[in-house]
Design a protein around this motif. Structure first.
Motif, PDB file in Angstrom:
ATOM      1  N   LYS A  32      27.820  15.440  21.761  1.00 17.06           N
ATOM      2  CA  LYS A  32      26.619  15.853  21.371  1.00 17.06           C
ATOM      3  C   LYS A  32      25.478  16.012  22.306  1.00 17.06           C
ATOM      4  CE  LYS A  32      23.994  12.233  20.183  1.00 17.06           C
ATOM      5  NZ  LYS A  32      23.478  11.013  19.291  1.00 17.06           N
ATOM      6  N   ARG A  45      18.571  17.763  18.485  1.00 20.41           N
ATOM      7  CA  ARG A  45      19.890  17.408  19.083  1.00 20.41           C
ATOM      8  C   ARG A  45      21.112  18.210  18.443  1.00 20.41           C
ATOM      9  NH1 ARG A  45      18.302  12.657  16.098  1.00 20.41           N
ATOM     10  NH2 ARG A  45      18.144  11.747  18.319  1.00 20.41           N
ATOM     11  N   GLN A  47      25.479  19.341  18.401  1.00 18.73           N
ATOM     12  CA  GLN A  47      27.065  19.092  18.527  1.00 18.73           C
ATOM     13  C   GLN A  47      27.260  20.085  19.544  1.00 18.73           C
ATOM     14  OE1 GLN A  47      26.665  15.883  16.987  1.00 18.73           O
ATOM     15  NE2 GLN A  47      28.779  16.163  17.427  1.00 18.73           N
ATOM     16  N   PHE A  72      26.161  13.058  25.323  1.00 19.91           N
ATOM     17  CA  PHE A  72      26.729  11.998  24.905  1.00 19.91           C
ATOM     18  C   PHE A  72      28.176  11.969  24.411  1.00 19.91           C
ATOM     19  CE2 PHE A  72      22.170  11.960  24.173  1.00 19.91           C
ATOM     20  CZ  PHE A  72      21.674  10.463  24.462  1.00 19.91           C
ATOM     21  N   SER A  74      31.823  10.402  22.359  1.00 16.05           N
ATOM     22  CA  SER A  74      32.140   9.932  20.783  1.00 16.05           C
ATOM     23  C   SER A  74      31.591   8.620  20.602  1.00 16.05           C
ATOM     24  CB  SER A  74      33.526  10.222  20.669  1.00 16.05           C
ATOM     25  OG  SER A  74      34.322   9.350  21.528  1.00 16.05           O
ATOM     26  N   ASP A  75      31.285   7.884  21.601  1.00 13.84           N
ATOM     27  CA  ASP A  75      30.679   6.633  21.607  1.00 13.84           C
ATOM     28  C   ASP A  75      29.265   6.339  21.577  1.00 13.84           C
ATOM     29  OD1 ASP A  75      33.336   5.257  21.121  1.00 13.84           O
ATOM     30  OD2 ASP A  75      33.718   5.155  23.391  1.00 13.84           O
ATOM     31  N   ASN A  76      28.692   7.693  21.480  1.00 15.57           N
ATOM     32  CA  ASN A  76      27.130   7.854  21.600  1.00 15.57           C
ATOM     33  C   ASN A  76      26.689   7.233  22.899  1.00 15.57           C
ATOM     34  OD1 ASN A  76      24.974   9.154  20.337  1.00 15.57           O
ATOM     35  ND2 ASN A  76      24.160   7.094  20.001  1.00 15.57           N
ATOM     36  N   GLN A  77      27.284   7.326  23.913  1.00 18.17           N
ATOM     37  CA  GLN A  77      26.925   6.750  25.220  1.00 18.17           C
ATOM     38  C   GLN A  77      26.577   7.956  26.181  1.00 18.17           C
ATOM     39  OE1 GLN A  77      27.102   3.593  26.570  1.00 18.17           O
ATOM     40  NE2 GLN A  77      27.344   3.290  24.305  1.00 18.17           N
TER      41      GLN A  77
END
Length: 245
Positions: A32, A45, A47, A72, A74-77
């Motif tokens: 993302k 935002r 993808q 970011f 897949s863990d939104n990090q």
């Protein structure tokens, strides 16, 4: 991890008030991308798709802006970012735009006060849409029925509205209102015709006498309250009284 803004180029000069598309590339671990202006305001935002991403945003104001892309996983990090600067220039406006059969944009933008004090009274595309709505909903039908109309005051930019002491929520400010003096009929006749034949938010008989107001304020604001008012001046300022025509 790598994230890159590829379009537009750093320090690109672009037109404000038009949609700008940001494009870039991203490593496979980036799912993302978020785009910020001045590293504060989230523009949107999106993808990633096969290592590429894009997002469009319409800026309303000119100026030098920092654009920051944040990637970011897949863990939104947050794992990567990139930034560029763009310079947004005000898009030129064609004041000869034909709003309706008998009215052009310049008639609603001209202002002696703005000219004398070097105030920019240029409407945005959205405000031009509002002015055109006013023409289609009220002013052109009245012109067809009653003859020529003189626009004495139309759109007011934020700077002009502040200079003349207008209310911050004035319909003039958004392009929904104009002050009118008819050429072939009395001002009250014009007001009565609009009140009877048009969908409107406000019709205000401004100053003068009840039978012969100095001018008529008409508004096509979306509230469509259908208010008919008379404005009079006194020691306590302007008073607005509801009347029936």
């Amino acid at each position: 991890m790598s994230l890159k803004i590829t379009e537009p180029q750093n320090e690109a000069e672009l037109l404000a008030q038009k949609e700008i598309t940001f494009r870039g590339t991203a490593d496979s671990n980036i799912n993302k991308v978020e785009i910020y202006a001045d590293d504060r305001w989230l523009l949107g935002r999106t993808q990633t798709d096969s290592g590429k991403w894009s997002l469009s945003y319409p800026f309303n104001t000119a100026g030098h802006r920092e654009i920051v892309a944040k990637g970011f996983d897949s863990d939104n990090q947050l794992i990567a970012s990139d930034e560029i600067w763009i310079f947004l220039k005000k898009a030129p406006i064609d004041l000869t735009i034909q709003l309706t059969a008998n009215f052009q944009l310049w008639e609603f933008v001209k202002s002696g006060t703005a000219d004398r004090h070097n105030i920019d009274n240029t409407p945005t595309p959205r405000e031009i849409e509002n002015i055109q709505k006013l023409c289609k909903q009220i002013i052109q039908p009245a012109r067809d029925a009653l003859g020529p109309l003189k626009i004495t005051s139309g759109f007011r930019s934020s700077a002009l509205n502040k200079f003349v002491g207008g209310a911050s929520n004035s319909d003039h400010r958004q392009g929904y209102a104009a002050d009118i003096i008819p050429v072939n009929v009395r001002t009250k006749t014009f007001a009565a015709w609009v009140a009877k034949n048009c969908k409107f938010d406000q019709v205000i008989l401004e100053f003068g006498t009840l039978e012969n107001p100095n001018w008529i304020h008409v508004s096509a604001a979306p509230r469509n309250r259908g208010e008919v008012l008379r404005a009079t001046s006194g020691i306590n300022g302007t008073t607005y009284t509801r009347i029936t025509l």
